[in-house]
Design an enzyme around this catalytic site. Structure first.
Site, PDB file in Angstrom:
ATOM      1  N   LYS A 107     -10.185  20.853  76.010  1.00 16.98           N
ATOM      2  CA  LYS A 107      -9.231  19.772  76.304  1.00 16.98           C
ATOM      3  C   LYS A 107      -9.752  18.804  77.367  1.00 16.98           C
ATOM      4  CE  LYS A 107      -5.349  22.841  75.161  1.00 16.98           C
ATOM      5  NZ  LYS A 107      -6.153  24.067  74.945  1.00 16.98           N
ATOM      6  N   ILE A 163     -12.466  10.385  83.331  1.00 22.25           N
ATOM      7  CA  ILE A 163     -12.757   8.976  83.095  1.00 22.25           C
ATOM      8  C   ILE A 163     -13.621   8.852  81.843  1.00 22.25           C
ATOM      9  CG2 ILE A 163     -12.527   8.390  85.542  1.00 22.25           C
ATOM     10  CD1 ILE A 163     -15.603   8.293  85.661  1.00 22.25           C
ATOM     11  N   PRO A 164     -13.562   7.721  81.143  1.00 22.65           N
ATOM     12  CA  PRO A 164     -14.268   7.585  79.867  1.00 22.65           C
ATOM     13  C   PRO A 164     -15.753   7.935  79.927  1.00 22.65           C
ATOM     14  CG  PRO A 164     -12.719   5.787  80.106  1.00 22.65           C
ATOM     15  CD  PRO A 164     -12.690   6.542  81.405  1.00 22.65           C
ATOM     16  N   THR A 223     -17.416   9.964  81.878  1.00 20.90           N
ATOM     17  CA  THR A 223     -17.651  11.400  82.038  1.00 20.90           C
ATOM     18  C   THR A 223     -17.394  12.147  80.738  1.00 20.90           C
ATOM     19  OG1 THR A 223     -17.109  11.339  84.385  1.00 20.90           O
ATOM     20  CG2 THR A 223     -16.916  13.469  83.289  1.00 20.90           C
ATOM     21  N   GLN A 226       4.922  30.270  72.914  1.00 19.28           N
ATOM     22  CA  GLN A 226       4.685  29.186  71.978  1.00 19.28           C
ATOM     23  C   GLN A 226       6.046  28.778  71.407  1.00 19.28           C
ATOM     24  OE1 GLN A 226       1.817  27.813  71.563  1.00 19.28           O
ATOM     25  NE2 GLN A 226       0.144  29.272  71.590  1.00 19.28           N
ATOM     26  N   ARG A 260       2.552  31.837  63.324  1.00 18.20           N
ATOM     27  CA  ARG A 260       3.094  33.188  63.308  1.00 18.20           C
ATOM     28  C   ARG A 260       3.317  33.633  61.863  1.00 18.20           C
ATOM     29  NH1 ARG A 260       1.113  32.826  67.455  1.00 18.20           N
ATOM     30  NH2 ARG A 260       2.037  32.927  69.540  1.00 18.20           N
ATOM     31  N   ARG A 298      -2.535  36.112  68.963  1.00 19.54           N
ATOM     32  CA  ARG A 298      -1.848  37.385  69.197  1.00 19.54           C
ATOM     33  C   ARG A 298      -1.482  38.176  67.945  1.00 19.54           C
ATOM     34  NH1 ARG A 298       1.710  34.940  74.083  1.00 19.54           N
ATOM     35  NH2 ARG A 298       1.204  33.067  72.889  1.00 19.54           N
ATOM     36  N   ASP A 336      -9.636  34.599  72.906  1.00 12.05           N
ATOM     37  CA  ASP A 336      -9.213  34.497  74.304  1.00 12.05           C
ATOM     38  C   ASP A 336      -9.593  35.776  75.042  1.00 12.05           C
ATOM     39  OD1 ASP A 336      -8.111  31.973  73.851  1.00 12.05           O
ATOM     40  OD2 ASP A 336      -6.216  32.834  73.184  1.00 12.05           O
TER      41      ASP A 336
END
Length: 243
Positions: free
Chosen positions: A71, A75-76, A78, A194, A185, A215, A19
């Site tokens: 994620k 629409i399907p 795309t 989280q 963790r 992290r 990240d």
């Protein structure tokens, strides 16, 4: 058609959440972690830099596995077009939202490579109040298992889900379904954003194929040593699970 879980060595079961805001920071982390990490998750922050695929290519050239965590939800047609093109890249895992059966079916049909598609069920930062605010008055675990079964039926290869739900997902879906657990963790849960977290050993005991850690490595005084310590936990957990 569901693809079986990736044949991962123990060392490949730790995924570091990369990240960072840009290419240079990403590569600096890869160099810093060296051989202690072989698998990297790249997400939305890096995408906004415009250097996303430069990083993906750099990771592949260093023989690192890549998890594209964007994620996808549209629409399907795309999503299918996106997955079709992304499956031509050296990507091991890719996330799609798990809330639209038609989209999931289209994504599964469009996957032309060895990439495994993982459905997002309920984010690990969400609890029952968050679901209630969306009009879903149910416990997260019930929604997660329901969404995992729907994704499996649509041809998706696995899910990314909290370690707290890994055991129930594994029992519901069987062994030929990938489960990747974020928010892990070492040593057990701590207080951050989280909400539904578990430790390393518990995640694998409950059926996880791989874990995502951010992290606890990134904020450590010695990130490479922290990653190596987690790798040792993974090896012990995998051996114990096999026994």
């Amino acid at each position: 058609m569901n693809r079986p879980p990736l044949p991962l060595a123990a060392h490949d079961r730790l995924i570091f959440a990369l990240d960072v805001p840009g290419h240079d920071e990403a590569i600096a982390w890869v160099d810093r972690l060296g051989e202690s990490v072989a698998f990297y998750k790249i997400g939305m922050e890096l995408l906004a830099s415009g250097e996303y695929f430069h990083v993906l290519d750099a990771l592949a050239k260093r023989n690192k596995r890549v998890f594209v965590d964007l994620k996808f939800f549209d629409i399907p047609a795309t999503v299918a077009g996106t997955i079709r093109r992304l499956s031509q890249w050296p990507v091991s895992y890719c996330t799609v939202h798990g809330w639209h059966a038609g989209m999931l079916e289209a994504a599964a049909a469009a996957n032309q490579g060895d990439m495994r598609l993982l459905a997002v069920t309920v984010l690990t930062s969400m609890g029952r109040p968050d679901l209630a605010a969306m009009g879903i008055d149910r416990e997260p675990v019930d929604v997660v298992v329901e969404r995992a079964l729907a994704a499996q039926a649509a041809g998706i290869d696995g899910v990314i889900a909290s370690g707290q739900e890994a055991g129930m997902i594994r029992r519901a879906t069987g062994p030929a379904f990938s489960i990747v657990c974020p928010g892990i963790r070492p040593g057990g849960p701590v207080g951050d954003d989280q909400q539904r977290t578990v430790g390393v050993a518990q995640a694998f005991a409950d059926g996880a194929d791989a874990i995502v850690v951010g992290r606890p490595i990134r904020l450590a005084n010695d990130p490479a040593a922290a990653a190596a310590a987690i790798q040792a936990e993974i090896r012990a957990a995998v051996v114990q699970h096999r026994d």
